[in-house]
Design a protein around this motif. Structure first.
Motif, PDB file in Angstrom:
ATOM      1  N   LYS A   1       5.824  20.117 -36.504  1.00  0.00           N
ATOM      2  CA  LYS A   1       5.200  19.055 -35.696  1.00  0.00           C
ATOM      3  C   LYS A   1       4.511  18.069 -36.641  1.00  0.00           C
ATOM      4  O   LYS A   1       3.877  18.484 -37.613  1.00  0.00           O
ATOM      5  CB  LYS A   1       4.175  19.670 -34.735  1.00  0.00           C
ATOM      6  CG  LYS A   1       3.254  18.655 -34.028  1.00  0.00           C
ATOM      7  CD  LYS A   1       3.967  17.789 -33.016  1.00  0.00           C
ATOM      8  CE  LYS A   1       3.059  16.716 -32.409  1.00  0.00           C
ATOM      9  NZ  LYS A   1       3.811  15.745 -31.591  1.00  0.00           N
TER      10      LYS A   1
ATOM     11  N   ASN B   1       7.407  11.881 -22.472  1.00  0.00           N
ATOM     12  CA  ASN B   1       6.217  12.508 -23.029  1.00  0.00           C
ATOM     13  C   ASN B   1       5.232  11.487 -23.544  1.00  0.00           C
ATOM     14  O   ASN B   1       5.605  10.403 -23.996  1.00  0.00           O
ATOM     15  CB  ASN B   1       6.586  13.473 -24.171  1.00  0.00           C
ATOM     16  CG  ASN B   1       6.640  12.798 -25.541  1.00  0.00           C
ATOM     17  OD1 ASN B   1       5.614  12.647 -26.214  1.00  0.00           O
ATOM     18  ND2 ASN B   1       7.825  12.374 -25.952  1.00  0.00           N
ATOM     19  N   SER B   2       3.964  11.841 -23.406  1.00  0.00           N
ATOM     20  CA  SER B   2       2.901  11.119 -24.096  1.00  0.00           C
ATOM     21  C   SER B   2       1.927  12.155 -24.625  1.00  0.00           C
ATOM     22  O   SER B   2       0.801  12.298 -24.149  1.00  0.00           O
ATOM     23  CB  SER B   2       2.201  10.136 -23.156  1.00  0.00           C
ATOM     24  OG  SER B   2       1.232   9.411 -23.893  1.00  0.00           O
TER      25      SER B   2
ATOM     26  N   PRO C   1      -0.799  15.837 -30.674  1.00  0.00           N
ATOM     27  CA  PRO C   1      -1.580  17.069 -30.798  1.00  0.00           C
ATOM     28  C   PRO C   1      -0.994  17.888 -31.947  1.00  0.00           C
ATOM     29  O   PRO C   1       0.227  18.020 -32.066  1.00  0.00           O
ATOM     30  CB  PRO C   1      -1.335  17.783 -29.461  1.00  0.00           C
ATOM     31  CG  PRO C   1       0.017  17.294 -29.024  1.00  0.00           C
ATOM     32  CD  PRO C   1       0.117  15.875 -29.526  1.00  0.00           C
TER      33      PRO C   1
ATOM     34  N   ASN D   1       6.645  10.075 -40.311  1.00  0.00           N
ATOM     35  CA  ASN D   1       6.934   9.602 -38.954  1.00  0.00           C
ATOM     36  C   ASN D   1       6.298   8.221 -38.763  1.00  0.00           C
ATOM     37  O   ASN D   1       5.081   8.108 -38.649  1.00  0.00           O
ATOM     38  CB  ASN D   1       6.377  10.625 -37.951  1.00  0.00           C
ATOM     39  CG  ASN D   1       6.619  10.228 -36.509  1.00  0.00           C
ATOM     40  OD1 ASN D   1       7.183   9.169 -36.227  1.00  0.00           O
ATOM     41  ND2 ASN D   1       6.202  11.084 -35.589  1.00  0.00           N
TER      42      ASN D   1
ATOM     43  N   SER E   1       6.960   6.246 -36.194  1.00  0.00           N
ATOM     44  CA  SER E   1       7.438   5.844 -34.868  1.00  0.00           C
ATOM     45  C   SER E   1       6.810   6.576 -33.695  1.00  0.00           C
ATOM     46  O   SER E   1       7.398   6.608 -32.622  1.00  0.00           O
ATOM     47  CB  SER E   1       8.957   6.020 -34.826  1.00  0.00           C
ATOM     48  OG  SER E   1       9.346   7.283 -35.338  1.00  0.00           O
ATOM     49  N   CYS E   2       5.607   7.110 -33.853  1.00  0.00           N
ATOM     50  CA  CYS E   2       4.979   7.734 -32.681  1.00  0.00           C
ATOM     51  C   CYS E   2       4.604   6.661 -31.655  1.00  0.00           C
ATOM     52  O   CYS E   2       3.859   5.741 -31.975  1.00  0.00           O
ATOM     53  CB  CYS E   2       3.733   8.526 -33.057  1.00  0.00           C
ATOM     54  SG  CYS E   2       2.946   9.162 -31.549  1.00  0.00           S
ATOM     55  N   PRO E   3       5.100   6.785 -30.424  1.00  0.00           N
ATOM     56  CA  PRO E   3       4.830   5.745 -29.432  1.00  0.00           C
ATOM     57  C   PRO E   3       3.606   6.007 -28.566  1.00  0.00           C
ATOM     58  O   PRO E   3       3.346   5.232 -27.642  1.00  0.00           O
ATOM     59  CB  PRO E   3       6.099   5.786 -28.560  1.00  0.00           C
ATOM     60  CG  PRO E   3       6.547   7.219 -28.606  1.00  0.00           C
ATOM     61  CD  PRO E   3       6.098   7.771 -29.936  1.00  0.00           C
ATOM     62  N   ASN E   4       2.862   7.055 -28.815  1.00  0.00           N
ATOM     63  CA  ASN E   4       1.941   7.555 -27.781  1.00  0.00           C
ATOM     64  C   ASN E   4       0.473   7.622 -28.130  1.00  0.00           C
ATOM     65  O   ASN E   4      -0.306   8.203 -27.381  1.00  0.00           O
ATOM     66  CB  ASN E   4       2.378   8.967 -27.356  1.00  0.00           C
ATOM     67  CG  ASN E   4       3.771   8.971 -26.764  1.00  0.00           C
ATOM     68  OD1 ASN E   4       4.178   7.995 -26.158  1.00  0.00           O
ATOM     69  ND2 ASN E   4       4.485  10.055 -26.969  1.00  0.00           N
TER      70      ASN E   4
ATOM     71  N   SER F   1      11.747   9.011 -29.733  1.00  0.00           N
ATOM     72  CA  SER F   1      11.940   8.709 -28.308  1.00  0.00           C
ATOM     73  C   SER F   1      11.915   7.195 -28.083  1.00  0.00           C
ATOM     74  O   SER F   1      11.348   6.446 -28.882  1.00  0.00           O
ATOM     75  CB  SER F   1      10.856   9.394 -27.474  1.00  0.00           C
ATOM     76  OG  SER F   1       9.575   9.038 -27.931  1.00  0.00           O
TER      77      SER F   1
HETATM   78  O1  RRO Z   1       2.923  13.439 -30.170  1.00  0.00           O
HETATM   79  C1  RRO Z   1       3.562  12.549 -29.563  1.00  0.00           C
HETATM   80  O2  RRO Z   1       3.124  11.983 -28.548  1.00  0.00           O
HETATM   81  C2  RRO Z   1       4.866  12.079 -30.024  1.00  0.00           C
HETATM   82  C3  RRO Z   1       5.128  11.744 -31.343  1.00  0.00           C
HETATM   83 BR1  RRO Z   1       3.902  12.005 -32.728  1.00  0.00          BR
HETATM   84  C4  RRO Z   1       6.390  11.189 -31.681  1.00  0.00           C
HETATM   85  O3  RRO Z   1       6.688  10.842 -32.834  1.00  0.00           O
HETATM   86  N1  RRO Z   1       7.297  11.022 -30.690  1.00  0.00           N
HETATM   87  C5  RRO Z   1       7.028  11.348 -29.413  1.00  0.00           C
HETATM   88  O4  RRO Z   1       7.903  11.156 -28.544  1.00  0.00           O
HETATM   89  N2  RRO Z   1       5.818  11.897 -29.094  1.00  0.00           N
END
Ligand code: RRO
Length: 310
Positions: A43, A67-68, A72, A125, A127-130, A192
């Motif tokens: 993760k 997902n959001s 974590p 990473n 590209s985290c959208p959340n 995502s």
């Molecule tokens: O943890 C997330 O909300 C998350 C991450 Br870091 C990511 O890179 N992609 C995603 O769909 N969720």
């Protein structure tokens, strides 16, 4: 038949989990080690442990997932402990994902890996959208170049980047031109599709709590976008930069299509969440069946060989 050489190591097959799914705890990571996945990734870690966004924050939906999570994780030390133990007992390099919420944190995370005994492969990473208030880094081209310039001023271990999906040929061109300036070992496409919205038809309600229901979309919805991104980068990047294909892999046929587009390793997120680690054996078997029917003995015989129409 599915043997895959990536960097200097030959994995039994190209399948892995996608970072974020089944890899938050040591127990989950151990289950991946015991599965038929060829490799595994942790993760995305931050410097300190994070609780993430309020639940419900992940929902399986008929054609995929939303997902959001909000990043974590147990913090980099937890995953570094796991990785250092893992590399004592296993030959296969582990993939280690990090995702800082600032430039400074990304550099700190990679400094820590650089200074550690970790000898696997690191995924940055971008590209985290959340994370509320934190835009996806790799949609900001100058910022991406600035981060990579700073990273490669000190980081000497193998590094790949996880990218968000792009939707315009000019963006493939611009991002590939930036990535080609750096000694990256791979790009992983796609994360995502950010900030979709899923509505439950009975209740007229969103299905996840954070951000008014907005979240990253995975699964069947995203396969054509994922394939386009794998192909788009495969045809633009220096051949030293390998592609990891992620997005919409539910069957051996989906895996085969990612390989045709040029992917070397393949990651599964949404469908791993739905099926659990037994999915790896199923997809391996389905992919082998397709290869047998088409008369291929190795993946190298068809990797990247997508046909187009003149
Ligand atoms: O943890 C997330 O909300 C998350 C991450 Br870091 C990511 O890179 N992609 C995603 O769909 N969720």
């Amino acid at each position: 038949m599915l043997k895959t050489t990536f960097l200097d190591y030959t994995y039994a097959n190209p399948l892995m989990n996608a970072s974020g799914v089944h890899c938050m705890t040591m127990e989950e990571l151990d289950q991946l080690v015991d599965s038929k996945a060829g490799a595994l990734i942790t993760k995305s870690a931050t410097m300190a442990a994070r609780a993430g966004n309020p639940e419900p924050r992940y929902s399986d939906v008929p054609l995929g997932s939303i997902n959001s999570m909000g990043l974590p994780n147990h913090g980099i030390d937890y995953y570094l402990d796991y990785a250092l133990n893992y590399q004592k007992n296993q030959q296969a390099p582990l993939f280690f994902s990090v995702a800082g919420t600032s430039v400074q944190e990304n550099l700190q995370l990679l400094q820590k890996i650089q200074e550690s005994e970790f000898n696997g492969i690191t995924e940055l990473n971008l590209s985290c959208p959340n994370v509320p208030g934190k835009p996806q880094v790799a949609y900001d081209f100058p910022l991406t170049e600035e981060i990579l310039t700073k990273v490669f001023s000190f980081f000497t271990k193998p590094l790949g980047v996880k990218l968000p999906p792009y939707f315009d040929m000019a963006h493939f061109d611009q991002m590939a031109a930036i990535l080609n300036k750096f000694p990256l070992v791979y790009v992983n496409s796609i994360n995502s599709i950010g900030n979709g919205l899923y509505i439950d038809e009975q209740s007229d309600e969103v299905v996840i709590r954070p951000k008014g229901g907005f979240g990253g979309i995975g699964g069947e919805y995203v396969k054509p976008t994922a394939l386009a991104n794998v192909r788009g980068f495969y045809t633009r990047l220096n051949p030293e930069i390998k592609i990891i294909g992620t997005g919409g892999i539910l069957t051996g046929q989906d895996a085969y299509e990612h390989l045709l587009c040029g992917a070397t390793m393949l990651q599964i997120g949404t469908q791993l969440h739905k099926e659990g680690p037994a999915i790896f054996e199923r997809i391996n078997n389905e992919l082998e069946e397709i290869m047998k029917k088409k008369g291929y003995q190795t993946i190298d015989e068809f990797r990247g060989k997508l046909k187009t129409i003149d």
